[in-house]
Design an enzyme around this catalytic site. Structure first.
Site, PDB file in Angstrom:
ATOM      1  N   GLY A 124      44.114  32.742  51.511  1.00 21.92           N
ATOM      2  CA  GLY A 124      44.434  31.441  51.428  1.00 21.92           C
ATOM      3  C   GLY A 124      43.318  30.394  51.697  1.00 21.92           C
ATOM      4  O   GLY A 124      43.605  29.245  51.901  1.00 21.92           O
ATOM      5  N   ASP A 179      38.001  31.344  38.090  1.00 19.24           N
ATOM      6  CA  ASP A 179      37.926  32.412  39.460  1.00 19.24           C
ATOM      7  C   ASP A 179      37.890  33.809  38.825  1.00 19.24           C
ATOM      8  O   ASP A 179      36.887  34.795  39.268  1.00 19.24           O
ATOM      9  CB  ASP A 179      39.299  32.458  40.020  1.00 19.24           C
ATOM     10  CG  ASP A 179      39.453  30.743  40.714  1.00 19.24           C
ATOM     11  OD1 ASP A 179      38.559  29.827  40.457  1.00 19.24           O
ATOM     12  OD2 ASP A 179      40.444  30.558  41.394  1.00 19.24           O
TER      13      ASP A 179
HETATM   14  C1  GLA Z   1      41.987  27.114  41.408  1.00 23.11           C
HETATM   15  C2  GLA Z   1      42.164  27.657  39.948  1.00 23.11           C
HETATM   16  C3  GLA Z   1      40.955  27.670  38.955  1.00 23.11           C
HETATM   17  C4  GLA Z   1      40.439  26.262  39.158  1.00 23.11           C
HETATM   18  C5  GLA Z   1      40.296  25.792  40.540  1.00 23.11           C
HETATM   19  C6  GLA Z   1      39.928  24.062  40.587  1.00 23.11           C
HETATM   20  O1  GLA Z   1      41.047  27.867  41.896  1.00 23.11           O
HETATM   21  O2  GLA Z   1      42.414  29.173  39.916  1.00 23.11           O
HETATM   22  O3  GLA Z   1      41.237  28.113  37.688  1.00 23.11           O
HETATM   23  O4  GLA Z   1      41.120  25.122  38.222  1.00 23.11           O
HETATM   24  O5  GLA Z   1      41.516  25.673  41.242  1.00 23.11           O
HETATM   25  O6  GLA Z   1      38.686  23.882  40.033  1.00 23.11           O
END
Ligand code: GLA
Length: 393
Positions: A124, A179
């Site tokens: 989290g 990510d």
């Molecule tokens: C989360 C999402 C990413 C991105 C970020 C904000 O981590 O998984 O794809 O959008 O938020 O930058």
């Protein structure tokens, strides 16, 4: 936790030896927030913590999932792979396995498997524990199912896309690619400058003489699935639709700050307008920040990080009291070059550039301010930038 201990845990869980072992990292984003699903650029780094996956085949044609972090265990016949109810943690893995077969018809799941996960990304915290789990699963099962692109760069991008599809379809979060991409394509001591529209990227060395990247955890969990994230995605879409009345665009990231002045009047929805203003500014800031890092202008890089937080706080409204308290306290410490929230927001972590000699003052001051204002205790980690997904054994 050593890999030896993980292997012993596998033997205890399944009464047999591990056959293969993989690792994929979490990430911290230095700048470029909420730009990925708007066709913009991002600048994340893979971390040295992440998710491990240990596997061995079984003869029962079932997938057995266990985790050293979560008590729930799952057993799913390979002929019945579909999203499991009640936010089951195995969805982040199951989805990848099903999506590999869908995207690559030549990939076949011909046996059952026993799986054990271990993760050390704080849960989290907005440091992509779920992307790490997705990408490590995609890495293992593309290999097991007999599909692997010969081109390593393309292969890693495909692992990220499999992970992202899993997040959309099995977790219901309409995330961008950042990510999973960072987890797949990370490189030690480098950040990834990624154009999320074209998927072109470059590894940029993060050489910070006498400065550390410090991650501070609010311990106030982010709730990416709470709907607020998907709301932002929708609001940006509304902005694109309204801008198209005066200028045809595919995504917000196509707009420069100069274009913005011409098109902002076309956005009648005031919320969508604020969201779009953040995206346009953030895309420009990210490009400027990468240039600054390449030239060694770290003070300017830090200023851009701070400006990014202000925009995420005021226009994108994804920070909240905990993240604002951490960032605003950090800005007051001498020797802090910049500080901002990182990841989706609504809790999670900040990322700060701190001079070596200021780290103790930073922790003391920010920790004290945070506890006084929120009643919570913050945690601090000096980030080690690591490699992307890999097979260990
Ligand atoms: C989360 C999402 C990413 C991105 C970020 C904000 O981590 O998984 O794809 O959008 O938020 O930058």
């Amino acid at each position: 936790m050593t890999t030896q201990e993980m292997k012993m845990a596998f033997e205890q869980a399944y009464g047999k030896q591990v056959e293969k072992m993989y690792f994929s990292p979490g990430r911290v984003n230095l700048i470029g927030e909420h730009t990925d699903y708007n066709g913009g650029c991002v600048f994340p780094c893979a971390l040295s913590f992440g998710a491990w996956l240990l596997i061995a085949k079984n003869a029962d044609r079932v997938l057995r999932f266990q985790s050293m972090n979560m008590p729930q265990k799952y057993e799913i016949p390979i002929s019945e792979i579909q999203p499991q109810p009640d936010k089951a943690w195995c969805n982040y893995a199951l989805g990848c396995i099903e999506i590999i077969a869908r995207r690559h018809p030549e990939a076949k799941l011909e046996s059952g498997y026993d799986l054990l996960y271990y993760g050390n990304v704080p849960a989290g915290a907005g440091l992509s524990s779920s992307a790490a789990m997705e990408v490590v699963t995609a890495r293992a099962f593309t290999e097991e199912m007999g599909w692997k692109d010969a081109d390593d760069k393309k292969y890693r991008t495909e692992l990220a896309l499999i992970g992202q599809a899993c997040e959309h379809e099995y977790a219901g979060v309409m995330c961008g690619i950042m990510d999973q991409f960072a987890s797949a394509q990370g490189k030690k001591d480098h950040a990834i400058y990624l154009n999320c529209d074209t998927m072109e990227f470059e590894h940029v060395p993060v050489k910070l003489e006498g400065i550390k990247v410090v991650i501070t955890n609010t311990h106030s969990p982010h709730h990416l699935d709470s709907g607020a994230y998907n709301d932002r995605v929708r609001q940006c879409k509304t902005a694109v639709e309204q801008i198209c009345k005066v200028k045809p665009i595919k995504c917000l990231a196509e707009l420069t700050p100069e274009d913005w002045k011409e098109v902002e009047g076309a956005i009648s929805d005031p919320i969508a307008k604020k969201r779009a203003r953040h995206v346009v500014g953030e895309v420009a800031r990210t490009a400027a920040a990468v240039e600054a890092l390449k030239k060694g202008e770290i003070a300017y890089f830090g200023e851009l990080m701070t400006a990014s937080h202000v925009s995420l706080r005021d226009d994108y409204e994804v920070t909240g009291k905990e993240l604002d308290t951490l960032a605003e306290a950090a800005w007051q410490v001498e020797g802090v070059l910049g500080s901002r929230m990182t990841g989706g927001g609504f809790g999670g972590c900040t990322v700060s550039l701190v001079k070596d000699e200021a780290i103790e003052d930073f922790k003391a001051f920010v920790g004290k301010e945070y506890e006084e204002k929120t009643g919570l205790k913050a945690d601090f980690y000096v980030a080690e930038i690591g490699n992307g997904v890999m097979r260990l054994e």
